[in-house]
Design a protein around this motif. Structure first.
Motif, PDB file in Angstrom:
ATOM      1  N   GLU A  11      52.109  39.853  19.912  1.00 59.17           N
ATOM      2  CA  GLU A  11      53.403  39.486  20.458  1.00 59.17           C
ATOM      3  C   GLU A  11      54.216  40.673  20.132  1.00 59.17           C
ATOM      4  O   GLU A  11      55.060  41.120  20.737  1.00 59.17           O
ATOM      5  N   ILE A  40      48.970  49.478  29.885  1.00 59.32           N
ATOM      6  CA  ILE A  40      49.108  48.879  28.937  1.00 59.32           C
ATOM      7  C   ILE A  40      48.760  47.600  30.232  1.00 59.32           C
ATOM      8  O   ILE A  40      48.323  47.073  31.373  1.00 59.32           O
ATOM      9  N   THR A  65      54.004  44.132  20.714  1.00 60.58           N
ATOM     10  CA  THR A  65      54.357  44.863  22.657  1.00 60.58           C
ATOM     11  C   THR A  65      55.775  46.919  23.274  1.00 60.58           C
ATOM     12  O   THR A  65      56.206  45.097  23.443  1.00 60.58           O
ATOM     13  N   HIS A  77      47.359  41.711  22.794  1.00 57.61           N
ATOM     14  CA  HIS A  77      47.917  41.998  24.317  1.00 57.61           C
ATOM     15  C   HIS A  77      47.113  44.069  24.091  1.00 57.61           C
ATOM     16  O   HIS A  77      46.774  44.175  23.266  1.00 57.61           O
ATOM     17  N   VAL A 122      47.983  48.410  24.134  1.00 53.01           N
ATOM     18  CA  VAL A 122      48.882  49.036  24.844  1.00 53.01           C
ATOM     19  C   VAL A 122      48.450  50.540  24.228  1.00 53.01           C
ATOM     20  O   VAL A 122      48.386  50.623  23.089  1.00 53.01           O
ATOM     21  N   LEU A 139      49.048  43.060  29.415  1.00 56.30           N
ATOM     22  CA  LEU A 139      49.084  42.492  28.736  1.00 56.30           C
ATOM     23  C   LEU A 139      48.625  40.794  29.370  1.00 56.30           C
ATOM     24  O   LEU A 139      48.256  40.999  30.497  1.00 56.30           O
ATOM     25  N   ILE A 184      61.262  49.617  23.007  1.00 59.14           N
ATOM     26  CA  ILE A 184      61.340  48.854  23.559  1.00 59.14           C
ATOM     27  C   ILE A 184      60.501  48.017  23.853  1.00 59.14           C
ATOM     28  O   ILE A 184      59.459  48.335  23.898  1.00 59.14           O
ATOM     29  N   ASN A 185      60.174  46.576  23.719  1.00 56.42           N
ATOM     30  CA  ASN A 185      59.792  45.497  24.055  1.00 56.42           C
ATOM     31  C   ASN A 185      59.645  46.001  25.275  1.00 56.42           C
ATOM     32  O   ASN A 185      59.877  45.908  26.266  1.00 56.42           O
ATOM     33  N   ILE A 186      57.955  45.671  25.982  1.00 52.37           N
ATOM     34  CA  ILE A 186      57.457  46.342  26.923  1.00 52.37           C
ATOM     35  C   ILE A 186      57.822  45.020  27.803  1.00 52.37           C
ATOM     36  O   ILE A 186      57.731  45.054  29.498  1.00 52.37           O
ATOM     37  N   PHE A 187      58.257  44.080  27.181  1.00 49.98           N
ATOM     38  CA  PHE A 187      58.606  42.707  28.513  1.00 49.98           C
ATOM     39  C   PHE A 187      60.003  42.839  28.861  1.00 49.98           C
ATOM     40  O   PHE A 187      60.450  42.164  29.177  1.00 49.98           O
TER      41      PHE A 187
END
Lengths: 290, 290
Positions: free
Chosen positions: A14, A112, A17, A5, A7, A114, B19-22
């Protein structure tokens, strides 16, 4: 293999992120996004999606951290790093790190990108038809693709509890505007009907479908009232990830004979042909017309 | 000295507040929060704020990751770790990591507690009065303290450009509902007027002020129409971080004589007395009545 990804200037895997909690995208939900579909490792209408991303950011007064051309280039770089061929790419631009007043945007927005591999192509062929509920919930700034999907999440929760597949937003006049993540079309008296106002988010797939329908069907741009549902012959949703998806039931009303209609199937056929032509043209470096 | 925050089970310092982007709080803006003020290292109405946090989560169908009692304990633990005495604490609960459909909430919500030191106590004494604009922008789910502050950010941007300090949301009937991060009160014919419906977020400071006003002023619960502004004697905002803040100008209309009014000053005096009593009672372990 790990998905890569992007950022804020870095290619990350993963586990990396992450974003600062003080980013306005989280702390104040101040962010726009767009999602583009990839078929066989090629973007479908990337420029349209990036143009809409730019418009969304402009309307929300979020300044692009880099130019749209640079975002375009990063999208291609990210594609090279990810070997999966059927996928989606999500572009998120947030207001950046919050200032000391805890509400004002920074001068540097966050970017960002993804990469979402799709395990398999969704199979939205003519045997597939879904049931949807209607909901009085609505989106704030409906003509902007912001990350604010609370209404969609609540509407989907309600739909799933009732064993339905999705939900349609209706306004105070009981007019059907759009789906939670899609546009809605109807066939009534053989005329194609779809909403067209600042109350909906105008999809890229919607644009393609309208272009394909031109000359083949009369088109009316207006929201359908829920009282008209029983007189409808067909209904379908459009979205990047759904293409043209037949709707056979809205609340307790069955549309037509409860199966995907002939005209919907015709448009699905035309859409598949268009996809073939689009990627053939991309390969030949021909500028497509839609 | 580094400020300590809490993120999903861990005490972390400033650099680790990621924090996780997801997380749905970012990717779909699906999150609620609350903010409690600390005076001299003591919480002011913490339980009221935690109760409202719980209600916000319930209305948004976000499941608390741990009990409110446990959140209460973590708040006190975090306070021990942070020596600053004048501060705010922000509790954020998000829908957690998104599932594979990229929109459905996880079964485990995220909990973030941020500690915001205040450099100095805001000086909102009677010499201080602000100018506000009105805006037709509105909040989605106004009775829920969600992180969706896009309208507030846009309204504040507009206010700052016009050299105003803040903005008030008005509805389609031109009724004044609330401020971007505050409640609004008016004095008209010596009566205290404030909106009271599901169209506003009911503040904790608003609740205290209403209790203090009881028996001292007649109170009307209704939104003021903007046509009534010129007949108003006084106006003020309430918020955890603003306490009681006089408003002397709304759009191009000056309120009263353009200074903080007598009744506003009276309420400010009563509020300061209440603060003293509240923290005296806390020290003596007496349950306060408001």
């Amino acid at each position: 293999m790990d998905v890569v990804h992007y950022v804020n200037g870095k290619l990350v895997n993963e586990k990396e992120t992450v974003i600062n909690i003080f980013d306005l995208g989280l702390i104040r939900a101040y962010a726009v996004f767009d999602y583009v579909r990839l078929y066989n490792g090629k973007f479908f209408h990337l420029n349209d999606h990036l143009e809409r991303l730019q418009n969304s950011a402009h309307k929300m007064k979020i300044i692009l951290p880099i130019s749209i051309n640079d975002i375009h280039d990063i999208a291609h770089l990210l594609l090279e790093k990810n070997p999966q061929i059927d996928a989606g790419m999500r572009f998120i631009i947030t207001g950046g790190l919050v200032q000391s007043d805890l509400i004002s945007p920074s001068s540097i927005s966050s970017l960002i990108i993804l990469f979402h591999p799709l395990k398999s192509l969704p199979n939205y062929n003519d045997s597939n038809s879904i049931k949807v509920i209607t909901t009085k919930l609505s989106r704030i700034f409906p003509d902007v693709k912001s990350t604010n999907y609370t209404s969609a999440i609540l509407a989907l929760k309600e739909a799933y509890i009732k064993n339905y597949d999705d939900a349609l937003y209706i306004n105070d006049k009981n007019e059907i505007l759009e789906g939670t993540t899609s546009n809605i079309f109807f066939f009534k008296n053989k005329t194609l009907i779809t909403a067209d106002s600042s109350d909906i988010l105008k999809g890229i797939t919607r644009k393609v479908v309208l272009k394909l329908a031109e000359g083949n069907f009369p088109i009316e741009f207006r929201p359908l009232n829920i009282s008209e549902i029983e007189n409808c012959e067909e209904a379908f949703l459009t979205a990047s990830n759904k293409q043209i998806l037949s709707v056979s039931m809205i609340d307790d009303k069955i549309i037509g004979n409860g199966l995907a209609g002939e005209n919907t199937k015709k448009l699905q056929f035309m859409f598949n042909k268009y996809l073939e032509k689009y990627f053939f043209d991309v390969k030949q470096n021909i500028k497509t017309t839609i």
